[in-house]
Design an enzyme around this catalytic site. Structure first.
Site, mmCIF file in Angstrom:
data_model
loop_
_atom_site.group_PDB
_atom_site.id
_atom_site.type_symbol
_atom_site.label_atom_id
_atom_site.label_comp_id
_atom_site.label_asym_id
_atom_site.label_seq_id
_atom_site.Cartn_x
_atom_site.Cartn_y
_atom_site.Cartn_z
ATOM 1 N NE ARG A 127 -3.848 -0.168 2.084
ATOM 2 C CZ ARG A 127 -4.775 0.079 2.989
ATOM 3 N NH1 ARG A 127 -4.890 -0.689 4.049
ATOM 4 N NH2 ARG A 127 -5.602 1.089 2.832
ATOM 5 C CB SER A 172 -7.074 10.177 2.643
ATOM 6 O OG SER A 172 -6.449 9.382 3.634
ATOM 7 C CG ASP A 325 -13.627 1.573 4.768
ATOM 8 O OD1 ASP A 325 -12.783 1.652 3.853
ATOM 9 O OD2 ASP A 325 -13.410 1.994 5.918
HETATM 10 C C1 S3P Z 1 -9.885 5.290 7.879
HETATM 11 C C2 S3P Z 1 -9.944 6.026 6.740
HETATM 12 C C3 S3P Z 1 -10.262 5.452 5.410
HETATM 13 C C4 S3P Z 1 -10.854 4.051 5.526
HETATM 14 C C5 S3P Z 1 -10.147 3.203 6.530
HETATM 15 C C6 S3P Z 1 -10.196 3.855 7.903
HETATM 16 C C7 S3P Z 1 -9.513 5.970 9.128
HETATM 17 O O1 S3P Z 1 -9.080 5.381 4.648
HETATM 18 O O2 S3P Z 1 -10.834 3.423 4.268
HETATM 19 O O3 S3P Z 1 -10.738 1.933 6.626
HETATM 20 O O4 S3P Z 1 -9.745 5.417 10.225
HETATM 21 O O5 S3P Z 1 -8.982 7.092 9.054
HETATM 22 P P1 S3P Z 1 -8.567 6.666 3.822
HETATM 23 O O6 S3P Z 1 -8.344 7.741 4.793
HETATM 24 O O7 S3P Z 1 -7.278 6.257 3.182
HETATM 25 O O8 S3P Z 1 -9.641 6.940 2.818
#
Ligand code: S3P
Length: 448
Positions: A127, A172, A325
């Site tokens: 990732r 994000s 998600d």
């Molecule tokens: C999350 C943010 C999301 C999500 C992940 C949990 C978090 O990812 O997909 O399962 O707790 O900040 P991104 O921030 O990369 O979109």
């Protein structure tokens, strides 16, 4: 994590009935432990998600010097070291499957004058970490990453982090949170600008622990989050609501298996997390809220779900951050709808625990569903309640807990049994998933 391979086979069964609670919210659980570790004194966390991802974050925080224990009554006690007080971890930090854990901890590590080495499992090592490395370098940290900005990586943090103003290139919450957590140990004001809002649990919890966070709207409508650095965080009690992203699975099972009625209690309904419910209602789903309340700034309710037909729609792409998600389970459910369900603007799904666009497209088409895979989206052609299952197909979940659960739910309502390999990954976010679904009447069994 030691891995036991489980291959549950799911077969079409009777209706699902009952009242359940899902485990605690994953995002809030990571953040509660992290902020507890940055406070001086003892914080308590009730309802912490005891999944592998959050336990990996707890283990890393212990390596940084926090004392984290679980009482016999499942209350977690965190004795923190204070902002700026992290110690150099004595060993490599293995965050397993957890992108949230590693990205948030990188923010912490970057603004302490210590060196940390992070790694993870085969999925996490694929990732992209550049998205957090870029702003954290601007704040003064140095990184040595594997090819393409991936794990394993070393971060050489600084005690003199510079506050920055950072505009998120992708919506994000992980990038936002990494910058804000680094900003905690920088003097002055760290600002994150979000053109499209992402989940705001970090902002809520920072305030809960005593940090000064202000949120304004820029002229172009972007959200401007400003954090005053070097606060003295005070220990708190945190109550973690049920995870709406986990609730999505029993909710969808109840919608798809004819005759079902299921209540999921205590689900967190933060508006930046609940666009799946809006989407399902647009598709014709019957989901009723009961007992809506507010707890520590997070709305919570019990959700009552009754089975019924779904019609395909085009999901508005501006909803994506608030249901990011939930696309795998939505794609699985779309196979049961009437007409096509069009999901666009979801390129971010390609860099989750797996490439979720291709994992769903491959799995659904292997089962006989007509799917069109787009560069940043997916179109699923529905089978009007009668989604197919092909004998002998075993779905590969590609080390992705949400792909595993999505196909197990699919199998509960499909025309025949569905076999899913790699279900041990479910434990990262939803320990007890199979038992909970079985308690509602679902038929899932170990296939090995
Ligand atoms: C999350 C943010 C999301 C999500 C992940 C949990 C978090 O990812 O997909 O399962 O707790 O900040 P991104 O921030 O990369 O979109």
């Amino acid at each position: 994590m030691s891995v036991k391979t489980v291959h549950p086979a799911v077969s079409q069964g009777t209706s699902l009935r009952g009242k359940i609670a899902v485990p605690g919210d994953k995002s809030i659980s990571h953040r509660a432990l992290i902020l507890g570790a940055l406070s001086v004194g003892e914080s308590t966390v009730h309802g912490l998600l005891e999944g592998a991802d959050v336990l990996a974050t707890a283990q890393a925080l212990r390596a940084y010097g926090a004392d984290i224990r679980r009482d016999a009554d499942a209350v977690w006690r965190v004795n923190g070291v204070g902002v700026g007080g992290l110690m150099a971890p004595p060993d490599i930090l293995d965050l397993g499957n957890s992108g949230t854990g590693v990205r948030l901890l990188l923010g912490l590590a970057a603004a302490h004058g210590i060196t940390s080495i992070f790694t993870g499992d085969a999925s996490l090592r694929q990732r992209p970490m550049e998205r957090v490395i870029t702003p954290l370098q601007q704040m003064g940290a140095r990184f040595e990453a594997s090819g393409g900005g991936r794990l394993p990586l070393t971060v050489i943090g600084t005690n003199r982090a510079a506050p920055i103003e950072y505009r998120l290139p992708v919506p994000s919450a992980q990038i936002k949170s990494a910058v804000l957590l680094a900003g905690l140990n920088a003097p002055g004001c760290t600002v994150v600008i979000e053109p499209r809002p992402s989940r705001d649990h970090t902002e809520h919890l920072l305030r809960h622990f005593g940090a000064e966070v202000t949120i304004n709207s820029d002229d172009d409508g972007a959200r401007r989050i400003s954090l005053t650095g070097r606060p003295e965080l005070r220990p708190q009690s945190v109550r973690v609501p049920g995870d709406p992203s986990s609730a999505a699975f029993p909710i969808m099972a109840a919608l798809l298996v004819p005759g079902s009625e299921v209540t999921v209690t205590g689900v967190g309904l933060n508006p930046l997390r609940t666009a799946l419910l809006d989407t399902l209602r647009d598709m014709g789903a019957q989901i009723t809220e009961r007992n809506r309340r507010q707890d520590q700034g997070e709305p919570i309710a019990d959700l009552v779900v009754r089975a019924g037909p779904l019609r395909g729609i085009e999901v508005p792409s501006e909803r994506a951050p608030a249901m990011i998600d939930e696309y795998p389970i939505l794609a699985a459910a779309a196979a049961f709808a009437s007409g096509p369900t069009i999901m666009r603007g979801i390129g971010e799904l390609r860099v989750k625990e797996s490439d979720r666009i291709s994992a769903m497209a491959n799995g659904l088409s292997a089962l006989g569903v007509r799917v069109e895979e787009l560069a940043d989206g997916l179109i699923v052609h529905g089978h009007d309640g009668a989604a197919p299952a092909r004998n002998g197909v075993c779905i590969d979940t590609e080390m992705d807990h949400r792909i595993a659960m999505s196909f197990l739910i699919y199998g509960l309502a499909a025309q025949g049994p569905v076999q899913v390999a790699g279900c041990e990954m479910i434990d990262t976010s939803f320990p007890g998933f199979i038992d909970l679904m079985t308690s509602l009447g679902a038929q899932m069994e170990n296939a090995t």
